[in-house]
Design a protein around this motif. Structure first.
Motif, PDB file in Angstrom:
ATOM      1  N   ILE A   1       0.849  -1.192   0.000  1.00 13.79           N
ATOM      2  CA  ILE A   1       0.000   0.000   0.000  1.00 13.79           C
ATOM      3  C   ILE A   1       0.885   1.243   0.000  1.00 13.79           C
ATOM      4  N   ILE A   2       0.475   2.245  -0.803  1.00 11.37           N
ATOM      5  CA  ILE A   2       1.087   3.565  -0.685  1.00 11.37           C
ATOM      6  C   ILE A   2      -0.030   4.588  -0.538  1.00 11.37           C
ATOM      7  N   GLU A   3       0.259   5.609   0.242  1.00 12.36           N
ATOM      8  CA  GLU A   3      -0.692   6.695   0.445  1.00 12.36           C
ATOM      9  C   GLU A   3      -0.044   7.990  -0.020  1.00 12.36           C
TER      10      GLU A   3
ATOM     11  N   VAL B   1      -5.010   9.801  -0.882  1.00  7.44           N
ATOM     12  CA  VAL B   1      -5.299   8.765  -1.872  1.00  7.44           C
ATOM     13  C   VAL B   1      -4.537   7.515  -1.445  1.00  7.44           C
ATOM     14  N   THR B   2      -5.257   6.403  -1.327  1.00  7.69           N
ATOM     15  CA  THR B   2      -4.649   5.141  -0.928  1.00  7.69           C
ATOM     16  C   THR B   2      -4.616   4.204  -2.124  1.00  7.69           C
ATOM     17  N   TYR B   3      -3.397   3.858  -2.539  1.00  3.61           N
ATOM     18  CA  TYR B   3      -3.195   2.904  -3.630  1.00  3.61           C
ATOM     19  C   TYR B   3      -2.881   1.541  -3.024  1.00  3.61           C
ATOM     20  N   VAL B   4      -3.481   0.493  -3.586  1.00  2.00           N
ATOM     21  CA  VAL B   4      -3.335  -0.849  -3.017  1.00  2.00           C
ATOM     22  C   VAL B   4      -2.843  -1.836  -4.068  1.00  2.00           C
ATOM     23  N   GLN B   5      -2.342  -2.967  -3.565  1.00  6.40           N
ATOM     24  CA  GLN B   5      -1.822  -4.050  -4.408  1.00  6.40           C
ATOM     25  C   GLN B   5      -0.833  -3.503  -5.430  1.00  6.40           C
ATOM     26  N   MET B   6       0.078  -2.686  -4.930  1.00  3.68           N
ATOM     27  CA  MET B   6       1.033  -1.999  -5.791  1.00  3.68           C
ATOM     28  C   MET B   6       2.163  -2.921  -6.239  1.00  3.68           C
ATOM     29  N   THR B   7       2.715  -2.580  -7.397  1.00  2.00           N
ATOM     30  CA  THR B   7       3.928  -3.200  -7.926  1.00  2.00           C
ATOM     31  C   THR B   7       4.866  -2.063  -8.305  1.00  2.00           C
ATOM     32  N   ALA B   8       6.087  -2.404  -8.643  1.00  5.10           N
ATOM     33  CA  ALA B   8       7.029  -1.376  -9.083  1.00  5.10           C
ATOM     34  C   ALA B   8       6.513  -0.682 -10.337  1.00  5.10           C
ATOM     35  N   GLU B   9       5.924  -1.438 -11.253  1.00  5.18           N
ATOM     36  CA  GLU B   9       5.401  -0.857 -12.486  1.00  5.18           C
ATOM     37  C   GLU B   9       4.242   0.099 -12.200  1.00  5.18           C
ATOM     38  N   LYS B  10       3.359  -0.295 -11.300  1.00  5.47           N
ATOM     39  CA  LYS B  10       2.244   0.573 -10.935  1.00  5.47           C
ATOM     40  C   LYS B  10       2.753   1.846 -10.253  1.00  5.47           C
TER      41      LYS B  10
ATOM     42  N   LEU C   1       1.602  12.167  -9.381  1.00  5.95           N
ATOM     43  CA  LEU C   1       2.540  13.135  -8.811  1.00  5.95           C
ATOM     44  C   LEU C   1       2.988  14.192  -9.814  1.00  5.95           C
ATOM     45  N   VAL C   2       3.089  13.833 -11.082  1.00  2.26           N
ATOM     46  CA  VAL C   2       3.512  14.799 -12.095  1.00  2.26           C
ATOM     47  C   VAL C   2       2.311  15.554 -12.666  1.00  2.26           C
ATOM     48  N   ASN C   3       1.252  14.813 -13.044  1.00  2.00           N
ATOM     49  CA  ASN C   3       0.122  15.434 -13.751  1.00  2.00           C
ATOM     50  C   ASN C   3      -1.104  15.686 -12.879  1.00  2.00           C
ATOM     51  N   GLY C   4      -1.078  15.263 -11.625  1.00  2.00           N
ATOM     52  CA  GLY C   4      -2.195  15.519 -10.728  1.00  2.00           C
ATOM     53  C   GLY C   4      -3.438  14.681 -10.977  1.00  2.00           C
ATOM     54  N   GLU C   5      -3.302  13.598 -11.725  1.00  4.50           N
ATOM     55  CA  GLU C   5      -4.437  12.740 -12.051  1.00  4.50           C
ATOM     56  C   GLU C   5      -4.345  11.439 -11.262  1.00  4.50           C
ATOM     57  N   VAL C   6      -5.307  11.202 -10.378  1.00 11.63           N
ATOM     58  CA  VAL C   6      -5.321   9.986  -9.574  1.00 11.63           C
ATOM     59  C   VAL C   6      -5.512   8.783 -10.495  1.00 11.63           C
ATOM     60  N   VAL C   7      -4.760   7.732 -10.260  1.00  8.87           N
ATOM     61  CA  VAL C   7      -4.884   6.488 -11.033  1.00  8.87           C
ATOM     62  C   VAL C   7      -5.959   5.657 -10.331  1.00  8.87           C
ATOM     63  N   MET C   8      -7.198   5.909 -10.701  1.00  8.97           N
ATOM     64  CA  MET C   8      -8.355   5.354  -9.983  1.00  8.97           C
ATOM     65  C   MET C   8      -8.353   3.832  -9.891  1.00  8.97           C
ATOM     66  N   GLU C   9      -7.909   3.140 -10.932  1.00  4.90           N
ATOM     67  CA  GLU C   9      -7.987   1.672 -10.905  1.00  4.90           C
ATOM     68  C   GLU C   9      -7.049   1.030  -9.893  1.00  4.90           C
ATOM     69  N   TYR C  10      -6.096   1.782  -9.339  1.00  2.00           N
ATOM     70  CA  TYR C  10      -5.195   1.257  -8.320  1.00  2.00           C
ATOM     71  C   TYR C  10      -5.620   1.629  -6.906  1.00  2.00           C
ATOM     72  N   THR C  11      -6.680   2.399  -6.747  1.00  2.00           N
ATOM     73  CA  THR C  11      -7.084   2.878  -5.425  1.00  2.00           C
ATOM     74  C   THR C  11      -7.867   1.823  -4.654  1.00  2.00           C
ATOM     75  N   VAL C  12      -7.910   2.005  -3.360  1.00  2.00           N
ATOM     76  CA  VAL C  12      -8.641   1.075  -2.506  1.00  2.00           C
ATOM     77  C   VAL C  12     -10.124   1.063  -2.853  1.00  2.00           C
ATOM     78  N   GLY C  13     -10.680   2.184  -3.269  1.00  2.00           N
ATOM     79  CA  GLY C  13     -12.082   2.248  -3.649  1.00  2.00           C
ATOM     80  C   GLY C  13     -12.389   1.378  -4.857  1.00  2.00           C
ATOM     81  N   ALA C  14     -11.496   1.359  -5.829  1.00  2.00           N
ATOM     82  CA  ALA C  14     -11.712   0.541  -7.028  1.00  2.00           C
ATOM     83  C   ALA C  14     -11.606  -0.937  -6.720  1.00  2.00           C
ATOM     84  N   VAL C  15     -10.724  -1.306  -5.821  1.00  4.15           N
ATOM     85  CA  VAL C  15     -10.495  -2.724  -5.488  1.00  4.15           C
ATOM     86  C   VAL C  15     -11.629  -3.283  -4.647  1.00  4.15           C
TER      87      VAL C  15
END
Length: 124
Positions: A79-81, A90-99, A108-122
């Protein structure tokens, strides 16, 4: 034994990684990686390494990467927050290095949350 030049290059690289993980004077953006036993067992070390290396590669100085213990959702590790001023965590779950690299590029660069990696999506 390594040459003095090789040792100095190793030292410089390590200092850059430490600086990326402990960014002083940043604008308040913090990335926290869960590094309790459950996170480490699930692969949090490569995620932490990918985050710091990608930030260093992109020369991003306004984001700090830190570690924490158990976040409390072991089944979703690693998990990363992401904490940004004036925004919800924003809580990202089931992360990998690629994710993690994609989170740096998109969030972090463009300000767009990667929704499919968030705890809400999972959990839906």
């Amino acid at each position: 034994m390594k040459s003095l030049e090789e040792l100095l290059a190793i030292k410089e690289k390590a200092q850059a990684q430490i600086a990326a993980r402990d960014a002083e004077g940043n604008d308040g953006i913090r990335v926290v990686v869960g590094m309790a036993t459950c996170g480490i067992a699930a692969g949090a070390r490569p995620v932490l390494k990918a985050l710091t290396e990608e930030l260093e590669k992109r020369n991003i100085k306004n984001v700090s990467v830190t570690q924490t213990g158990c976040i409390g959702m072991c089944q979703y590790e690693p998990i990363i927050e992401v904490y940004a001023p004036g925004k919800e965590k924003v809580t990202y779950v089931q992360m990998t290095a690629e994710k993690a690299v994609k989170v740096v590029a998109n969030h972090l660069v463009n300000g767009e949350v990667v929704m499919e990696y968030t705890v809400g999506a999972v959990t839906e």
